[in-house]
Design a protein around this motif. Structure first.
Motif, short mmCIF file in Angstrom:
data_model
loop_
_atom_site.label_atom_id
_atom_site.label_comp_id
_atom_site.label_asym_id
_atom_site.label_seq_id
_atom_site.Cartn_x
_atom_site.Cartn_y
_atom_site.Cartn_z
N LEU A 151 12.75 -2.31 -44.95
CA LEU A 151 13.06 -2.54 -46.14
C LEU A 151 14.46 -2.61 -46.19
O LEU A 151 15.41 -1.73 -45.80
CB LEU A 151 12.75 -1.18 -46.93
N ARG A 152 14.81 -3.83 -46.71
CA ARG A 152 16.37 -4.34 -46.82
C ARG A 152 17.30 -3.37 -47.36
O ARG A 152 18.42 -3.03 -47.07
CB ARG A 152 16.47 -5.60 -47.22
N ALA A 153 16.97 -3.23 -48.75
CA ALA A 153 17.75 -2.01 -49.73
C ALA A 153 18.14 -0.86 -48.99
O ALA A 153 18.99 -0.18 -49.15
CB ALA A 153 17.33 -2.23 -51.04
N HIS A 154 16.93 -0.43 -48.26
CA HIS A 154 17.23 0.89 -47.63
C HIS A 154 18.04 0.87 -46.50
O HIS A 154 19.08 1.96 -46.66
CB HIS A 154 15.68 1.37 -47.05
N ARG A 155 18.16 -0.24 -45.85
CA ARG A 155 19.18 -0.40 -44.76
C ARG A 155 20.52 -0.13 -45.48
O ARG A 155 21.52 0.61 -44.95
CB ARG A 155 18.90 -1.66 -44.16
N ALA A 156 20.85 -0.91 -46.63
CA ALA A 156 21.95 -1.09 -47.19
C ALA A 156 22.48 0.40 -47.84
O ALA A 156 23.41 1.04 -47.55
CB ALA A 156 22.03 -1.92 -48.66
N LEU A 157 21.48 1.21 -48.24
CA LEU A 157 21.59 2.59 -48.69
C LEU A 157 21.87 3.47 -47.57
O LEU A 157 23.03 4.45 -47.79
CB LEU A 157 20.44 3.08 -49.36
N GLU A 158 21.55 3.27 -46.45
CA GLU A 158 21.92 4.06 -45.33
C GLU A 158 23.20 3.92 -44.87
O GLU A 158 24.06 4.91 -44.66
CB GLU A 158 20.81 3.95 -44.02
#
Ligand SMILES: [Zn+2]
Length: 262
Positions: A239-246
């Motif tokens: 999930l792209r947004a999840h990577r950004a959140l991490e």
């Protein structure tokens, strides 16, 4: 040509050619809709601010046989969360929610419960609810509505109530199980510490705006890991947004560390 009017959320938009935008919607009756907004890049007048991510709109579009993309004709803004997305964390949390809404919806298959879930989560964030909490609530309910949490309340093996137990779950599906049944049913299952499953069940009983303190909290890593692995097990891609959140999380932790060392 089929003309359709429906209430919808804008999940995302992307540039299409010189002047147009591709718009992905979650519509109340129609499910996922993929449409071209003609001239949306050249002139903001036509659609105004209605095509911002997670804007709630009254949309009308036309569908032609044999065409993959519909044509967006009108989009009237009903409610916007553009303002709260000035905060980067809120922006990414809502992008994560929108990404899941797209991954878990189907074209031509309206889902009233999925639409209401999205409306409640986006509405709560717009009114100041913690975006991280709201996003986890969305993850949890998305799994529930997709049937990926099983019966949730009771063991898939023996039917025992799970509220106070150390629960075993398998992100690949099946379960949840009590410790006694997990040995045979799912030897590789993950453990959710005792008490945490009870909090999850509590979250399934309350609206997002009324979640009690500690339910779906930030520190609950086992449960969050399970939710995330279950979701990506379904989407079969990161999930792209999840990577950004991490990345954001790591940056926040290093700032806190520097503050302590100063
Ligand atoms: Zn059992």
């Amino acid at each position: 040509v089929r003309r359709v009017r429906d209430e919808a959320f804008v999940l995302r938009t992307q540039s299409l050619g010189e002047a147009d935008r591709l718009v992905v919607l979650l519509a109340r009756q129609e499910g996922q809709v993929r449409a071209v907004a003609r001239s949306a890049r050249r002139s903001r007048k036509r659609f105004g601010g209605a095509l911002e991510p997670l804007s709630r709109i009254r949309a009308s579009w036309t569908e032609r046989p044999g065409r993959e993309l519909a044509r967006l004709e009108e989009a009237d803004l009903l409610a916007s969360v553009a303002e709260v997305q000035a905060d980067p964390e809120t922006l990414y949390r809502l992008a994560h929610v929108a990404e899941l809404a797209e991954a878990f919806s189907r074209q031509g298959e309206g889902d009233e419960r999925a639409f209401r879930l999205l409306a409640s989560v986006v509405g709560a964030v717009g009114e100041g609810s913690d975006p991280a909490l709201a996003a986890r609530y969305y993850e949890l309910w998305t799994l529930r509505l997709s049937g990926l949490l099983g019966e949730a309340r009771s063991c898939a093996g023996c039917g025992a109530g799970l509220a106070g137990l150390e629960v075993r779950v398998d992100p690949a599906g099946g379960g949840p199980w009590c410790p006694g049944c997990a040995g045979e049913a799912a030897p590789g299952a993950h453990r959710i510490p005792a008490g945490q499953w009870g909090l999850l069940l509590q979250a399934l009983r309350e609206p997002v705006s009324r979640l009690p303190e500690g339910v779906l909290g930030r520190e609950d890593r086992a449960l969050q890991g399970f939710l995330h692995r279950s979701l990506t097990g379904y989407t079969e891609r990161p999930l792209r947004a999840h990577r950004a959140l991490e990345k954001l999380d790591r940056a926040a932790r290093s700032v806190r560390r520097e503050d302590r060392e100063r």
